[in-house]
Design a protein around this motif. Sequence first.
Motif, PDB file in Angstrom:
ATOM      1  N   ALA A 103       8.799  -0.721 -12.329  1.00 45.99           N
ATOM      2  CA  ALA A 103       8.072  -1.705 -11.463  1.00 45.99           C
ATOM      3  C   ALA A 103       7.094  -2.242 -12.432  1.00 45.99           C
ATOM      4  O   ALA A 103       6.763  -1.705 -13.518  1.00 45.99           O
ATOM      5  N   LEU A 104       6.547  -3.442 -12.178  1.00 41.50           N
ATOM      6  CA  LEU A 104       5.341  -4.156 -12.979  1.00 41.50           C
ATOM      7  C   LEU A 104       4.122  -4.230 -11.715  1.00 41.50           C
ATOM      8  O   LEU A 104       4.666  -4.679 -10.582  1.00 41.50           O
ATOM      9  N   GLY A 105       3.179  -4.321 -12.275  1.00 43.87           N
ATOM     10  CA  GLY A 105       2.082  -4.741 -11.370  1.00 43.87           C
ATOM     11  C   GLY A 105       0.802  -5.160 -12.155  1.00 43.87           C
ATOM     12  O   GLY A 105       0.581  -4.527 -13.234  1.00 43.87           O
ATOM     13  N   GLY A 106      -0.071  -5.777 -11.702  1.00 47.93           N
ATOM     14  CA  GLY A 106      -1.380  -5.895 -12.196  1.00 47.93           C
ATOM     15  C   GLY A 106      -1.955  -7.364 -12.092  1.00 47.93           C
ATOM     16  O   GLY A 106      -1.157  -8.251 -11.671  1.00 47.93           O
ATOM     17  N   THR A 107      -3.043  -7.708 -12.698  1.00 52.25           N
ATOM     18  CA  THR A 107      -3.584  -9.092 -12.533  1.00 52.25           C
ATOM     19  C   THR A 107      -3.924  -9.772 -13.551  1.00 52.25           C
ATOM     20  O   THR A 107      -3.525  -8.816 -14.758  1.00 52.25           O
TER      21      THR A 107
ATOM     22  N   ALA B 205     -10.165  -7.919   3.730  1.00 52.89           N
ATOM     23  CA  ALA B 205     -10.188  -9.022   2.691  1.00 52.89           C
ATOM     24  C   ALA B 205     -11.197  -8.643   1.610  1.00 52.89           C
ATOM     25  O   ALA B 205     -11.979  -8.109   1.805  1.00 52.89           O
ATOM     26  N   GLY B 206     -10.719  -8.944   0.454  1.00 56.86           N
ATOM     27  CA  GLY B 206     -11.459  -8.410  -0.882  1.00 56.86           C
ATOM     28  C   GLY B 206     -11.004  -9.082  -1.969  1.00 56.86           C
ATOM     29  O   GLY B 206      -9.732  -9.831  -2.166  1.00 56.86           O
ATOM     30  N   LYS B 207     -11.669  -8.961  -3.195  1.00 56.88           N
ATOM     31  CA  LYS B 207     -11.281  -9.364  -4.586  1.00 56.88           C
ATOM     32  C   LYS B 207      -9.983  -8.722  -4.724  1.00 56.88           C
ATOM     33  O   LYS B 207      -9.335  -7.808  -4.491  1.00 56.88           O
ATOM     34  N   ASP B 208      -9.013  -9.605  -5.649  1.00 54.55           N
ATOM     35  CA  ASP B 208      -7.478  -9.285  -6.025  1.00 54.55           C
ATOM     36  C   ASP B 208      -7.712  -8.052  -6.988  1.00 54.55           C
ATOM     37  O   ASP B 208      -8.573  -7.929  -7.768  1.00 54.55           O
ATOM     38  N   GLY B 209      -7.018  -7.015  -6.601  1.00 51.49           N
ATOM     39  CA  GLY B 209      -7.033  -5.531  -7.323  1.00 51.49           C
ATOM     40  C   GLY B 209      -8.244  -5.057  -7.000  1.00 51.49           C
ATOM     41  O   GLY B 209      -8.733  -4.230  -7.819  1.00 51.49           O
ATOM     42  N   ASN B 210      -9.016  -5.126  -5.636  1.00 49.58           N
ATOM     43  CA  ASN B 210      -9.939  -4.152  -5.409  1.00 49.58           C
ATOM     44  C   ASN B 210      -9.702  -2.715  -4.964  1.00 49.58           C
ATOM     45  O   ASN B 210      -8.390  -2.292  -4.924  1.00 49.58           O
ATOM     46  N   SER B 211     -10.430  -1.709  -5.227  1.00 56.28           N
ATOM     47  CA  SER B 211     -10.217  -0.290  -5.017  1.00 56.28           C
ATOM     48  C   SER B 211      -9.680   0.333  -3.631  1.00 56.28           C
ATOM     49  O   SER B 211      -9.033   1.354  -3.872  1.00 56.28           O
TER      50      SER B 211
ATOM     51  N   TYR C 193       8.489  -1.407   0.001  1.00 55.02           N
ATOM     52  CA  TYR C 193       7.311  -1.167  -0.875  1.00 55.02           C
ATOM     53  C   TYR C 193       6.155  -2.284  -0.429  1.00 55.02           C
ATOM     54  O   TYR C 193       6.833  -3.480  -0.540  1.00 55.02           O
ATOM     55  N   TYR C 194       5.115  -2.064  -0.341  1.00 55.84           N
ATOM     56  CA  TYR C 194       4.157  -3.213   0.167  1.00 55.84           C
ATOM     57  C   TYR C 194       2.775  -2.734  -0.078  1.00 55.84           C
ATOM     58  O   TYR C 194       2.348  -1.572  -0.017  1.00 55.84           O
ATOM     59  N   ARG C 195       1.922  -3.601  -0.433  1.00 54.44           N
ATOM     60  CA  ARG C 195       0.538  -3.584  -0.513  1.00 54.44           C
ATOM     61  C   ARG C 195      -0.161  -3.169   0.628  1.00 54.44           C
ATOM     62  O   ARG C 195       0.085  -3.958   1.853  1.00 54.44           O
ATOM     63  N   GLY C 196      -0.957  -2.190   0.418  1.00 52.58           N
ATOM     64  CA  GLY C 196      -1.607  -1.897   1.982  1.00 52.58           C
ATOM     65  C   GLY C 196      -3.065  -2.234   1.730  1.00 52.58           C
ATOM     66  O   GLY C 196      -3.607  -1.759   0.805  1.00 52.58           O
ATOM     67  N   VAL C 197      -3.713  -2.895   2.454  1.00 53.19           N
ATOM     68  CA  VAL C 197      -5.400  -3.153   2.388  1.00 53.19           C
ATOM     69  C   VAL C 197      -6.041  -3.819   3.909  1.00 53.19           C
ATOM     70  O   VAL C 197      -5.346  -4.807   4.061  1.00 53.19           O
ATOM     71  N   PRO C 198      -6.785  -2.995   4.405  1.00 57.74           N
ATOM     72  CA  PRO C 198      -7.150  -3.502   5.692  1.00 57.74           C
ATOM     73  C   PRO C 198      -8.030  -4.599   5.917  1.00 57.74           C
ATOM     74  O   PRO C 198      -8.219  -5.412   6.830  1.00 57.74           O
TER      75      PRO C 198
ATOM     76  N   GLU D 133      -5.024   2.983  -8.470  1.00 56.10           N
ATOM     77  CA  GLU D 133      -4.449   2.546  -9.611  1.00 56.10           C
ATOM     78  C   GLU D 133      -4.905   1.133  -9.664  1.00 56.10           C
ATOM     79  O   GLU D 133      -3.842   0.244 -10.244  1.00 56.10           O
ATOM     80  N   ALA D 134      -6.024   0.532  -9.054  1.00 54.29           N
ATOM     81  CA  ALA D 134      -6.366  -1.132  -9.238  1.00 54.29           C
ATOM     82  C   ALA D 134      -6.400  -1.281 -10.508  1.00 54.29           C
ATOM     83  O   ALA D 134      -6.815  -0.730 -11.432  1.00 54.29           O
ATOM     84  N   PRO D 135      -5.855  -2.516 -10.901  1.00 56.63           N
ATOM     85  CA  PRO D 135      -5.369  -3.523  -9.961  1.00 56.63           C
ATOM     86  C   PRO D 135      -3.774  -3.712  -9.957  1.00 56.63           C
ATOM     87  O   PRO D 135      -3.331  -4.595  -9.262  1.00 56.63           O
ATOM     88  N   ILE D 136      -3.250  -2.294 -10.285  1.00 56.27           N
ATOM     89  CA  ILE D 136      -1.726  -2.439 -10.101  1.00 56.27           C
ATOM     90  C   ILE D 136      -1.283  -2.574  -8.862  1.00 56.27           C
ATOM     91  O   ILE D 136      -0.241  -3.208  -8.371  1.00 56.27           O
ATOM     92  N   THR D 137      -1.948  -1.918  -7.902  1.00 59.50           N
ATOM     93  CA  THR D 137      -1.499  -1.967  -6.551  1.00 59.50           C
ATOM     94  C   THR D 137      -1.669  -3.185  -5.846  1.00 59.50           C
ATOM     95  O   THR D 137      -1.495  -3.286  -4.665  1.00 59.50           O
ATOM     96  N   HIS D 138      -2.307  -4.079  -6.403  1.00 58.94           N
ATOM     97  CA  HIS D 138      -2.583  -5.318  -5.949  1.00 58.94           C
ATOM     98  C   HIS D 138      -1.151  -5.990  -5.549  1.00 58.94           C
ATOM     99  O   HIS D 138      -0.633  -6.739  -4.424  1.00 58.94           O
ATOM    100  N   ASN D 139      -0.093  -5.875  -6.399  1.00 51.76           N
ATOM    101  CA  ASN D 139       1.203  -6.531  -6.333  1.00 51.76           C
ATOM    102  C   ASN D 139       2.390  -5.948  -6.938  1.00 51.76           C
ATOM    103  O   ASN D 139       3.195  -6.531  -7.562  1.00 51.76           O
ATOM    104  N   PHE D 140       2.442  -4.424  -6.660  1.00 51.62           N
ATOM    105  CA  PHE D 140       3.292  -3.650  -7.290  1.00 51.62           C
ATOM    106  C   PHE D 140       4.704  -3.903  -6.873  1.00 51.62           C
ATOM    107  O   PHE D 140       4.965  -3.964  -5.863  1.00 51.62           O
TER     108      PHE D 140
END
Length: 491
Positions: free
Chosen positions: A169-173, A100-106, A93-98, A144-151
């Motif tokens: 699981a836990l996730g969020g900022t 750079a952006g603010k933590d927890g972006n859409s 399981y891992y965060r995907g985001v191509p 599901e931002a910002p849960i997907t930042h660090n799920f």
Amino acid sequence: MFVPPLKPTFRLLAVFLCVLTCFASKARQQPVSLADRRELFVDGHLIDSLNGASLRMHAPVDEGEVLPFDLPWEGAFSAYVTILQDGDTFKAYYRGVPTAGKDGNSAEVTCYAESTDGIHWQKPHLGIHEVGGDTNNNVILANEAPITHNFSPFIDTNPAAKPDERYKALGGTQKSGLVAFTSPDGIHWKRLQKEPVFRQGVFDSQNVSFWSESENRYVCYFRSWTGKGYQGFRSVSRTTSGDFIHWTEPEPMGFGNTPYEHLYTQQTSPYFRAPHIYLAIGARFMPNRKVVSDEEAKKLGVNPKYYNDCSDAILMSSRGGTRYYRQFMESFIRPGIGLQNWVSRSNYPALNLVQTGPAEMSLYVNQDYAQPSAHLLRYSMRLDGLASLSAGYAGGEMLTRPLTFTGNRLELNFATSAAGEVRIELLDASGNKLPGYSLEECRPLIGNEISKVVYWNNNADVSELSGKEIRMRVLLSDADLFSFRFYASAD
């Protein structure tokens, strides 16, 4: 003969010595209870004394890239990987985001990959969420931002866990708090409740949780700071829960007498062969320690914000409570050859060790962060092989604290040279030899074995000592002892 009364100063000293003796006596009456648990040498918990021997950390072996983050919704900033082994299936399981952006972006999503051996990985087309106008993807959480930042999920081994909540699981900022999710299969997820289950933390990295068999409760280790707000050092705090919904007041983790360093992640989890020992293979972050020049960064294609720092992996452990044992301050995994390994937030270990062979376990590390070549790298080690009790050719020995065990056999995981050996002597609590278990009667252990039973002459049976207070004396020459375990054998 007349004995004059003691002066007040001497009376106080006598009382102090008496109390000290009583405490020492009480300590001697409380041996460490091993039961049939496997013990590692990642800390000095069982050691009373060392003479010519030491604890030695071992380096994992680089086995190369296993999982590129090359899909359009993954990319250079994919991170915070969790590896789970469920029966014959390995799950990533891992965060995907191509970008750079603010933590927890859409744009952040949670991605999934699976494997039958932990080495060769596939990204299944799940058809759960639409990303970029298509459901043909490996995304298990989106929008599901910002849960997907660090799920970060785990398999719930709580005997009371519901079948449809076998995965949690836990996730969020900090803005959202930690939000709880559950799943029956690790692929289809739903919120446990609408509101976050825990708010008292910073949470700006991977926050990990699990069911603790030894503490009989859920445990969460999360990002905190040593100072107020974002001041001081990135550090770790802990909270516990009986139901995964209501959590205790957070407590900062202690590191003994070792100096503070920035710990970007800590990846604390029960070791699968000794779950009472929590291993923490985390990311040590060195802010403003710049290795890559501006020109070199351009050649690598590194995002301009992500090459002013460097990081590596460190090894800690805990036995529950609010203390980490940081036995080794040195790097557990050094950055590899090549400047691409010296950019910010590269070399971040994934959560969990998994067994990938009869004598092998694997750990995984993010590489080439903020670069087009971002991927997951696999490292291998022997089972229990993170650290060892070690001695050179001249030899050395260890004496344990008083301990008790259950079972009728003693098993070692060890390696020697052709000239080396390991021998074991069992003593009573006072350090006296026990007939039948002396050093002279012990068959020397020579070789390289994950599991080898200790014999004294032709006898391996230690059942007559089960439940009794003993000490163990280990003598080594050009050898490493990785773990040991007393256990019950039907033979």
